[in-house]
Design an enzyme around this catalytic site. Sequence first.
Site, PDB file in Angstrom:
ATOM      1  N   SER A   1       1.004  -1.291   0.301  1.00  0.00           N
ATOM      2  CA  SER A   1      -0.296   0.353   0.562  1.00  0.00           C
ATOM      3  C   SER A   1       1.017   1.283   0.633  1.00  0.00           C
ATOM      4  O   SER A   1       2.084   0.875   0.877  1.00  0.00           O
ATOM      5  CB  SER A   1      -0.958  -0.216   0.759  1.00  0.00           C
ATOM      6  OG  SER A   1      -1.465  -1.081   0.728  1.00  0.00           O
TER       7      SER A   1
HETATM    8  N1  SAH Z   1      -0.915  -5.094   4.078  1.00  0.00           N
HETATM    9  C1  SAH Z   1       0.078  -5.137   2.947  1.00  0.00           C
HETATM   10  C2  SAH Z   1      -1.142  -4.684   1.654  1.00  0.00           C
HETATM   11  C3  SAH Z   1      -0.896  -5.704   0.863  1.00  0.00           C
HETATM   12  S1  SAH Z   1      -2.124  -5.904  -0.356  1.00  0.00           S
HETATM   13  C4  SAH Z   1       0.496  -4.101   2.464  1.00  0.00           C
HETATM   14  O1  SAH Z   1       1.513  -3.687   3.698  1.00  0.00           O
HETATM   15  O2  SAH Z   1       1.207  -3.361   1.801  1.00  0.00           O
HETATM   16  C5  SAH Z   1      -4.324  -6.612   0.153  1.00  0.00           C
HETATM   17  C6  SAH Z   1      -3.730  -8.247  -0.015  1.00  0.00           C
HETATM   18  O3  SAH Z   1      -4.897  -8.715   0.894  1.00  0.00           O
HETATM   19  C7  SAH Z   1      -2.963  -8.857  -0.686  1.00  0.00           C
HETATM   20  O4  SAH Z   1      -1.787  -9.386  -0.034  1.00  0.00           O
HETATM   21  C8  SAH Z   1      -4.362 -10.041  -0.852  1.00  0.00           C
HETATM   22  O5  SAH Z   1      -3.497 -11.291  -1.195  1.00  0.00           O
HETATM   23  C9  SAH Z   1      -5.254  -9.974   0.706  1.00  0.00           C
HETATM   24  N2  SAH Z   1      -6.564 -10.772   0.789  1.00  0.00           N
HETATM   25  C10 SAH Z   1      -7.697 -10.050  -0.156  1.00  0.00           C
HETATM   26  N3  SAH Z   1      -8.268 -10.673   0.414  1.00  0.00           N
HETATM   27  C11 SAH Z   1      -8.237 -11.221   1.814  1.00  0.00           C
HETATM   28  C12 SAH Z   1      -8.253 -12.211   2.597  1.00  0.00           C
HETATM   29  N4  SAH Z   1      -9.756 -12.280   2.957  1.00  0.00           N
HETATM   30  N5  SAH Z   1      -8.100 -12.465   3.612  1.00  0.00           N
HETATM   31  C13 SAH Z   1      -6.464 -12.244   3.931  1.00  0.00           C
HETATM   32  N6  SAH Z   1      -5.846 -11.359   3.247  1.00  0.00           N
HETATM   33  C14 SAH Z   1      -6.474 -10.968   1.904  1.00  0.00           C
END
Ligand code: SAH
Length: 284
Positions: free
Chosen positions: A134
Amino acid sequence: MSGNEKRFPLSLASVVSQRGNVRKSPTAMPQTAVQNAAFHIKNSHSSTIKPSTQVPLAKKASALAVTPQTAGVGMVSDKIRQAMVARVAQQGVKDSLVLAALEAIPRHLFVESGLASQAYIDASLPIGHHQTISQPYIVARMTEILRNGKNLHRILEIGTGCGYQAAVLSLVAKEVYSIERIKALHELAKNNLRPMRIANIRLHYGDGMLGLPQVAPFDGIILAAAGLEVPHALLEQLAIGGRLIAPVGGRQQVLQLVERTSQHAWNSTILEQCHFVPLHQGVI
Ligand code: SAH
């Protein structure tokens, strides 16, 4: 039920109907590396915001167990990271603990080495499997909203991705639980976080839409992926008085803040526009 108090789950229509409150994020467009470099050079003599000196650091980056291989990069990246924090502060994030956490966590260690030079621009970056790390502003903004100036005890993050936000959260809460549904990313986050030896993060592989009932209730829940509504299980796992912050929507998304006011009541507020990867059910 008061005017803004709602039963959950909320439909997308109920969210969209409140769009009058939506204000456009000042960082809707990712900046380019060139723009950032220009900004950095232009502002390098500015004395307006110096988070490194003004912010009381909970833990300095040096207090984290950054490996010797990264130490050289660290000296350069400290300055660039300070500039990133100054930009985030200029965009309106005020919570000094959050700004300190952003300054302490080496974001470049969470992206693949080819992207490390872009790690401190204000944009999301690919981390593989069609997912992204993010944008720094939104990480800070959501953490600030979640914290609301209070000390957080136990919090839950949905969507660990590469582990960056979990690391930031570890500096503002006592216990951080984070769930990822993509096995390869869960492993990536473990590998990224291991050298930093952050003791208060627990990573789980699973469907975050189900939350972690065995650990609930949580003072704070933060979603890093956007669903059409906030999953009901997560609302149930929020402590009374706790806050949940989530991107909600499809192509058009908004940040939704939910506060649990009693056993059976939740308040919902729509904040600014945002853009996140989608929330999906199940694991892969
Ligand atoms: N927190 C991260 C952002 C990752 S992007 C950062 O530090 O930058 C969002 C993430 O959410 C992705 O890796 C995706 O696989 C995950 N995601 C989407 N749906 C999800 C679910 N139902 N349970 C857990 N993770 C999920």
